[in-house]
Design a protein around this motif. Sequence first.
Motif, PDB file in Angstrom:
ATOM      1  N   UNK A 171       4.876 -64.905   8.662  1.00 15.67           N
ATOM      2  CA  UNK A 171       4.772 -66.359   8.623  1.00 15.67           C
ATOM      3  C   UNK A 171       5.858 -67.011   9.475  1.00 15.67           C
ATOM      4  N   UNK A 172       5.460 -68.000  10.284  1.00 18.81           N
ATOM      5  CA  UNK A 172       6.421 -68.807  11.027  1.00 18.81           C
ATOM      6  C   UNK A 172       6.793 -70.016  10.172  1.00 18.81           C
ATOM      7  N   UNK A 173       8.076 -70.133   9.855  1.00 17.77           N
ATOM      8  CA  UNK A 173       8.547 -71.196   8.974  1.00 17.77           C
ATOM      9  C   UNK A 173       9.244 -72.292   9.782  1.00 17.77           C
ATOM     10  N   UNK A 174       9.223 -73.494   9.258  1.00 21.68           N
ATOM     11  CA  UNK A 174       9.944 -74.593   9.897  1.00 21.68           C
ATOM     12  C   UNK A 174      11.222 -74.868   9.106  1.00 21.68           C
ATOM     13  N   UNK A 175      12.325 -74.978   9.839  1.00 18.06           N
ATOM     14  CA  UNK A 175      13.619 -75.184   9.191  1.00 18.06           C
ATOM     15  C   UNK A 175      14.305 -76.417   9.772  1.00 18.06           C
ATOM     16  N   UNK A 176      15.153 -77.032   8.954  1.00 19.60           N
ATOM     17  CA  UNK A 176      16.047 -78.076   9.428  1.00 19.60           C
ATOM     18  C   UNK A 176      17.403 -77.467   9.721  1.00 19.60           C
ATOM     19  N   UNK A 177      17.974 -77.786  10.869  1.00 22.51           N
ATOM     20  CA  UNK A 177      19.253 -77.200  11.302  1.00 22.51           C
ATOM     21  C   UNK A 177      20.277 -78.309  11.488  1.00 22.51           C
ATOM     22  N   UNK A 178      21.417 -78.166  10.843  1.00 24.94           N
ATOM     23  CA  UNK A 178      22.511 -79.119  10.975  1.00 24.94           C
ATOM     24  C   UNK A 178      23.478 -78.653  12.061  1.00 24.94           C
ATOM     25  N   UNK A 179      24.050 -79.611  12.794  1.00 23.63           N
ATOM     26  CA  UNK A 179      25.020 -79.328  13.851  1.00 23.63           C
ATOM     27  C   UNK A 179      24.499 -78.242  14.797  1.00 23.63           C
ATOM     28  N   UNK A 180      23.339 -78.476  15.420  1.00 21.85           N
ATOM     29  CA  UNK A 180      22.747 -77.442  16.277  1.00 21.85           C
ATOM     30  C   UNK A 180      23.510 -77.279  17.580  1.00 21.85           C
ATOM     31  N   UNK A 181      23.470 -76.100  18.127  1.00 16.03           N
ATOM     32  CA  UNK A 181      24.094 -75.818  19.409  1.00 16.03           C
ATOM     33  C   UNK A 181      23.582 -74.503  19.952  1.00 16.03           C
ATOM     34  N   UNK A 182      24.202 -74.023  21.030  1.00 10.16           N
ATOM     35  CA  UNK A 182      23.824 -72.757  21.641  1.00 10.16           C
ATOM     36  C   UNK A 182      25.062 -71.927  21.906  1.00 10.16           C
ATOM     37  N   UNK A 183      24.900 -70.624  21.689  1.00 10.68           N
ATOM     38  CA  UNK A 183      25.964 -69.695  21.996  1.00 10.68           C
ATOM     39  C   UNK A 183      25.318 -68.455  22.604  1.00 10.68           C
ATOM     40  N   UNK A 184      25.695 -68.141  23.825  1.00  9.12           N
ATOM     41  CA  UNK A 184      25.070 -67.039  24.548  1.00  9.12           C
ATOM     42  C   UNK A 184      23.540 -67.175  24.545  1.00  9.12           C
ATOM     43  N   UNK A 185      23.071 -68.376  24.696  1.00 10.37           N
ATOM     44  CA  UNK A 185      21.627 -68.690  24.787  1.00 10.37           C
ATOM     45  C   UNK A 185      20.872 -68.457  23.489  1.00 10.37           C
ATOM     46  N   UNK A 186      21.574 -68.384  22.368  1.00 10.81           N
ATOM     47  CA  UNK A 186      20.892 -68.346  21.076  1.00 10.81           C
ATOM     48  C   UNK A 186      21.333 -69.557  20.265  1.00 10.81           C
ATOM     49  N   UNK A 187      20.442 -70.047  19.428  1.00 13.51           N
ATOM     50  CA  UNK A 187      20.716 -71.260  18.683  1.00 13.51           C
ATOM     51  C   UNK A 187      21.716 -71.008  17.557  1.00 13.51           C
ATOM     52  N   UNK A 188      22.546 -72.011  17.317  1.00 20.47           N
ATOM     53  CA  UNK A 188      23.542 -71.912  16.262  1.00 20.47           C
ATOM     54  C   UNK A 188      23.473 -73.138  15.360  1.00 20.47           C
ATOM     55  N   UNK A 189      24.053 -72.993  14.194  1.00 26.75           N
ATOM     56  CA  UNK A 189      24.263 -74.103  13.280  1.00 26.75           C
ATOM     57  C   UNK A 189      25.734 -74.086  12.890  1.00 26.75           C
ATOM     58  N   UNK A 190      26.481 -75.048  13.405  1.00 33.54           N
ATOM     59  CA  UNK A 190      27.916 -75.037  13.146  1.00 33.54           C
ATOM     60  C   UNK A 190      28.566 -73.752  13.603  1.00 33.54           C
ATOM     61  N   UNK A 191      28.139 -73.238  14.774  1.00 35.21           N
ATOM     62  CA  UNK A 191      28.656 -72.006  15.380  1.00 35.21           C
ATOM     63  C   UNK A 191      28.235 -70.732  14.659  1.00 35.21           C
ATOM     64  N   UNK A 192      27.319 -70.851  13.690  1.00 27.24           N
ATOM     65  CA  UNK A 192      26.762 -69.664  13.024  1.00 27.24           C
ATOM     66  C   UNK A 192      25.392 -69.388  13.639  1.00 27.24           C
ATOM     67  N   UNK A 193      25.207 -68.177  14.130  1.00 25.35           N
ATOM     68  CA  UNK A 193      24.027 -67.831  14.918  1.00 25.35           C
ATOM     69  C   UNK A 193      22.810 -67.659  14.026  1.00 25.35           C
TER      70      UNK A 193
END
Length: 532
Positions: A65-87
């Motif tokens: 199943x593909x789930x939809x999530x809400x992400x706080x403080x989004x960003x990128x690190x090494x081209x992967x998405x992060x939330x508050x610097x957590x990958x």
Amino acid sequence: MILHSFKRHDGIRLLESPAELLKPIPLGNVVAHNFVRNERRRAALDVHVSDYFWHRRMMSGFVVKTLVAGVRKPGFRRSVMTSGNKVLLNGSAGDRARNLIRRSLEYSEESIDFFKTYYSEPLLPPSAHAEKIDADTCWIEVKNFYNFFHFLTESFHKAFSDRKVIKAASKTVFKSGSKRVEGFVKKWIDDFREIIGSNVVIEAGSNGADSAPSNIITPLSAKHLLYQFEGPHREMINAARPPGHSWTGYDATPHPVKILALNSVDDSMFEFRDAAIALAKQRVERKWGRKIYVARSKAIARQRVMKGEDNLIAALQAKGFEVVYFEDLSPLEQIRCVNGARCIVLQHGAGMANMMFASSNTHVFELGTYQTAMSRWGDFIPIAHVAKCHYHHIFLDMDYEGEDTDPVFADHGLVAPVVSGEDVERVMSLILTHVRDKSDGVVGGLKTHAQALTGRQAYRQAYRLLDSYRQFVEDRAEYWEERAILDDLCGHRRSACNNFVKAWRISGSEAAKAAFIRLADREDYERHPDLR
């Protein structure tokens, strides 16, 4: 690098319940043909192919199943998405982030202990569930904007997830930390705006914290969430596990992520496939041949040029094959071309991603090498499961001088195959033999897998396989024939007779009738007098 955990961090909240994360499906037919002459490589490939069926191919596959999530403080690190610097562990980008952790540890045991400790207390699904989030922008992360295969199979399909929250977003962003974007990305987005909407944009390059939204929504592949949640999916995975020892000893419980990835597909991939085929049939009137050879356009400079290709093309054209160049076709034309074909031959490359649009009875022949077998075979196996087609990987010699050493991708890139005159004859014979098989890839995959297990005298595992497939193909004669053959091997004569009769009643197969006559005694004939 810190990986996000629902247990430890609150940067991500799911916008729908992560219940029913898995749905069992049958797998496509994946077959390998070893034409390599170098004895060392040939022997290694034989082990590699056997290892896939014995240690890595599960008893049945799964739609995740593909789930939809809400992400706080989004960003990128090494081209992967992060939330508050957590990958975020999300699909193939999550695989790469996880592998960075594994490579940073000295021993594999350290990796296993790390993941088991980090995700040692799985959550009940409702504890990660939230109904609303203050965000109207959707991000879909893209690792490789410049590679057709990765964009299509890791990112683009997520825009087709049938989730109201994504469709309601005021803007959907294909987002990457990389600044490089190829023209095909825009072509695919433009061709599909009728479905994905006009509010889709591309953003390449790093996104500073000051310019990023405070909250976004994003579709998440549930593959990496499976070991973070409790639920019946654990028992389902365990019941379908491969018989080999590699099931244990690979990072987190309750399953090795890499093995599950070979045997599972996100549900949004199927939604993408269905929508794409329907749109292509509606918009593209042109039709191509039922047998096609996909060549690489000579108008584009290539580092990989397959020696002997002209002779192979001539032999294929003599048998009615049409030569096609994907570079000259629009996205919808590529889909229409592939979906209408019943036999497709092409060199290993990103164009193989179009296999997901093939029909279930299509035979796709990939011309690869020892190098593509060892490093790239697993990339395309899940795509065959989306189409449920026949996927043949033909291993040929490489355009590489060293016989005692092998090319290293970082130094040599992908090395082109070489097709000798003898290879042309062998490849043609192989293709012409297999295209006579009109069955779909599900039946072909069942037979290929069953034969791999019975060839090892792994009869108990073969019964597991047949039991797991019964819900999908019990109306097919081939299923009961395979079951009868296994019964006969195991000395279950009466059961073998009954199953050969079932196969005969479904299809009128003379082979099934002959097998029954060979095994039957007087009591069997009394129960089935019409088979005398």
